[in-house]
Motif scaffolding. Structure first.
Motif, PDB file in Angstrom:
ATOM      1  N   ASN A  75       0.643  -1.212  -0.028  1.00 46.15           N
ATOM      2  CA  ASN A  75      -0.010  -0.036  -0.024  1.00 46.15           C
ATOM      3  C   ASN A  75       0.894   1.127   0.083  1.00 46.15           C
ATOM      4  O   ASN A  75       0.472   2.253   0.598  1.00 46.15           O
ATOM      5  N   SER A  76       1.971   1.285  -0.638  1.00 49.58           N
ATOM      6  CA  SER A  76       2.865   2.204  -0.677  1.00 49.58           C
ATOM      7  C   SER A  76       2.338   3.753  -1.091  1.00 49.58           C
ATOM      8  O   SER A  76       2.441   4.753  -0.522  1.00 49.58           O
ATOM      9  N   ASP A  77       1.410   3.353  -2.185  1.00 56.30           N
ATOM     10  CA  ASP A  77       0.777   4.832  -2.731  1.00 56.30           C
ATOM     11  C   ASP A  77      -0.165   5.439  -1.630  1.00 56.30           C
ATOM     12  O   ASP A  77      -0.280   6.442  -1.390  1.00 56.30           O
ATOM     13  N   LYS A  78      -0.822   4.580  -0.752  1.00 53.03           N
ATOM     14  CA  LYS A  78      -1.691   5.051   0.065  1.00 53.03           C
ATOM     15  C   LYS A  78      -0.730   5.736   1.477  1.00 53.03           C
ATOM     16  O   LYS A  78      -1.256   6.810   1.898  1.00 53.03           O
ATOM     17  N   LYS A  79       0.398   4.866   1.790  1.00 58.28           N
ATOM     18  CA  LYS A  79       1.072   5.620   2.833  1.00 58.28           C
ATOM     19  C   LYS A  79       1.662   7.130   2.557  1.00 58.28           C
ATOM     20  O   LYS A  79       1.839   7.799   3.163  1.00 58.28           O
ATOM     21  N   THR A 103       4.451   3.642   7.769  1.00 58.16           N
ATOM     22  CA  THR A 103       3.862   5.062   7.207  1.00 58.16           C
ATOM     23  C   THR A 103       4.630   6.156   7.704  1.00 58.16           C
ATOM     24  O   THR A 103       4.765   7.234   6.879  1.00 58.16           O
TER      25      THR A 103
END
Length: 131
Positions: A75-79, A103
């Motif tokens: 979930n790197s884009d969300k973080k 995060t």
């Protein structure tokens, strides 16, 4: 398949089995062995695993962190969006504390990339990026 997805799969394989073979994972993911070697080299440089002849093994020695290294890629884009939003709330001269979460790593990275606010940052994280 995205690079981040390949890296997650490689990390999961190493964590589950203790080893990953370039030829095997290349066939499973349907990409070239050169691509997998480059991915393994990148993960080795980041300290996530230990590159070996024909693959990689789980890194047993040295400094360990509390989260699973592969979580960095999940979930790197969300973080990154969370980090960007948190940065918007900060004012120049603020002092902040960032924990050692993944995060939190993205927040520290974002602050480093946008240093115009001149923040004081305190963290217990041992992760760092190589320049």
């Amino acid at each position: 398949m995205k690079a981040s997805e390949r890296l997650e799969i490689i990390i999961d394989e190493v964590q589950t089995n203790g080893i990953v073979k370039v030829a095997e994972i290349s066939g499973r993911l349907g990409c070239s062995e050169v691509t997998i070697r480059n991915d393994i080299r990148k993960l080795d440089q980041q300290g996530v695993l230990k590159k070996t002849y024909g693959g990689a093994v789980r890194k047993e020695n040295g400094l360990s962190v509390e989260f699973i290294p592969g979580e960095y890629f999940l979930n790197s884009d969300k973080k990154y969006r969370i980090a960007k939003r948190a940065y918007e709330y900060m004012k120049g001269g603020d002092s902040i504390i960032i924990d050692d979460s993944t995060t939190g790593y993205y927040l520290a990275k974002y602050i480093k990339e946008h240093a115009e606010k001149h923040l004081v940052v305190v963290t217990n994280s041992v992760l760092s990026e190589r320049s």
